[in-house]
Design an enzyme around this catalytic site. Structure first.
Site, PDB file in Angstrom:
ATOM      1  N   HIS A 140       5.799  -0.747  -2.869  1.00 54.74           N
ATOM      2  CA  HIS A 140       5.231  -0.037  -4.033  1.00 54.74           C
ATOM      3  C   HIS A 140       5.328   1.475  -3.884  1.00 54.74           C
ATOM      4  CE1 HIS A 140       2.675  -3.777  -5.277  1.00 54.74           C
ATOM      5  NE2 HIS A 140       3.925  -3.857  -5.656  1.00 54.74           N
TER       6      HIS A 140
ATOM      7  N   SER B 146      -4.425  -9.920  -2.910  1.00 57.87           N
ATOM      8  CA  SER B 146      -5.153 -10.767  -3.849  1.00 57.87           C
ATOM      9  C   SER B 146      -4.385 -12.026  -4.226  1.00 57.87           C
ATOM     10  CB  SER B 146      -5.429  -9.970  -5.115  1.00 57.87           C
ATOM     11  OG  SER B 146      -4.190  -9.602  -5.704  1.00 57.87           O
TER      12      SER B 146
ATOM     13  N   ASN C 156       0.824  -1.204   0.000  1.00 60.72           N
ATOM     14  CA  ASN C 156       0.000   0.000   0.000  1.00 60.72           C
ATOM     15  C   ASN C 156       0.861   1.258   0.000  1.00 60.72           C
ATOM     16  OD1 ASN C 156      -2.193  -1.725   0.180  1.00 60.72           O
ATOM     17  ND2 ASN C 156      -2.181  -1.693   2.422  1.00 60.72           N
TER      18      ASN C 156
END
Ligand code: ZN
Length: 241
Positions: free
Chosen positions: A110, A179, A93
């Site tokens: 990220h 995911s 995140n």
């Protein structure tokens, strides 16, 4: 999982922030705040129209920076504080909810919404304010060379050497709200398992690499994760650690 762990590696993804009201980056429909991912999250898009990409992230910033951590973020900070073993957090995140929950040892693989990198000298500027083509680098004095410090599609995630090291050394790998389809993070469980870690996953629904986890816990992680943290802390207490 009733044992005392020495090193816990926690990977967090969009699911943990969704429960703080943040829409998810890299969503399955390929849209982020009604923009196509290829228009705002690729190097090509940035090179073609940096002003547009800056504007997109500047508009997102207030919402992301104002979001509040939820019980899932808070319980991880508590675990880091109370647990005798090492607890490292690796997050996909770009928000700062782990920081707001007072966690430490956080690797933003990220990137981070409140950072920009000077392409001229590599300086990382931390700023809650807008960064655009008029921003001057405080380090090298070059104007208009900042890129949002967000890992775009096609770019290598940050901190991979550190992540690899933690994956090999951890004895418990925990995946929260990811995911399991975005590589390389989706492959972390392979490495951790290969090197002997117990593996556990918290997610709203069944994920595609679900079979790689020793335990799979479905439901809102703001409810399931605090319960798990309490179990870990209870085990520690019962072991007299
Ligand atoms: Zn610079």
């Amino acid at each position: 999982m009733k044992k005392q762990y020495k090193r816990i590696f926690i990977l967090t993804g969009a699911g943990i922030s969704a429960e703080s009201g943040l829409s998810t980056f890299r969503d399955s429909d390929g849209l982020w705040n009604n923009h196509k991912v290829e228009d705002v999250a690729t190097l090509e898009a940035f090179e073609k129209n940096p002003a547009f990409v800056h504007k997109f992230y500047n508009e997102l910033k207030p919402e992301i920076l104002n979001a509040k951590p939820n019980p899932a973020h808070l319980c991880l900070a508590k675990l880091q504080e109370k647990y005798k073993g090492k607890v490292n957090i690796i997050t996909q995140n770009v928000d700062i909810l782990h920081e707001k929950a007072s966690s430490k040892n956080i690797y933003h693989i990220h990137g981070k919404i409140d950072e920009a990198m000077c392409l001229e000298c590599g300086h990382i500027l931390q700023s809650a304010e807008d960064v655009d083509m008029s921003t001057i680098c405080p380090h090298c004095a070059t104007k208009g060379k900042f890129k949002p410090n967000i890992v775009f599609f096609g770019e290598m995630p940050l901190y991979m050497p550190e992540v690899e090291k933690h994956l090999r050394e951890c004895d418990l790998f925990v995946s929260v709200g990811t995911s399991g389809v975005v590589y390389p993070a989706a492959g972390f469980v392979y490495t951790a398992k290969y090197y002997g870690a117990d593996t556990i996953e918290f997610n709203l629904t069944t994920t595609s690499n679900n079979y790689l986890f020793d335990e799979h816990i479905e439901g809102k992680c703001s409810i399931t994760l605090p319960e798990f943290v309490e179990q870990l802390l209870e085990t520690q207490e019962n072991n007299g650690e």
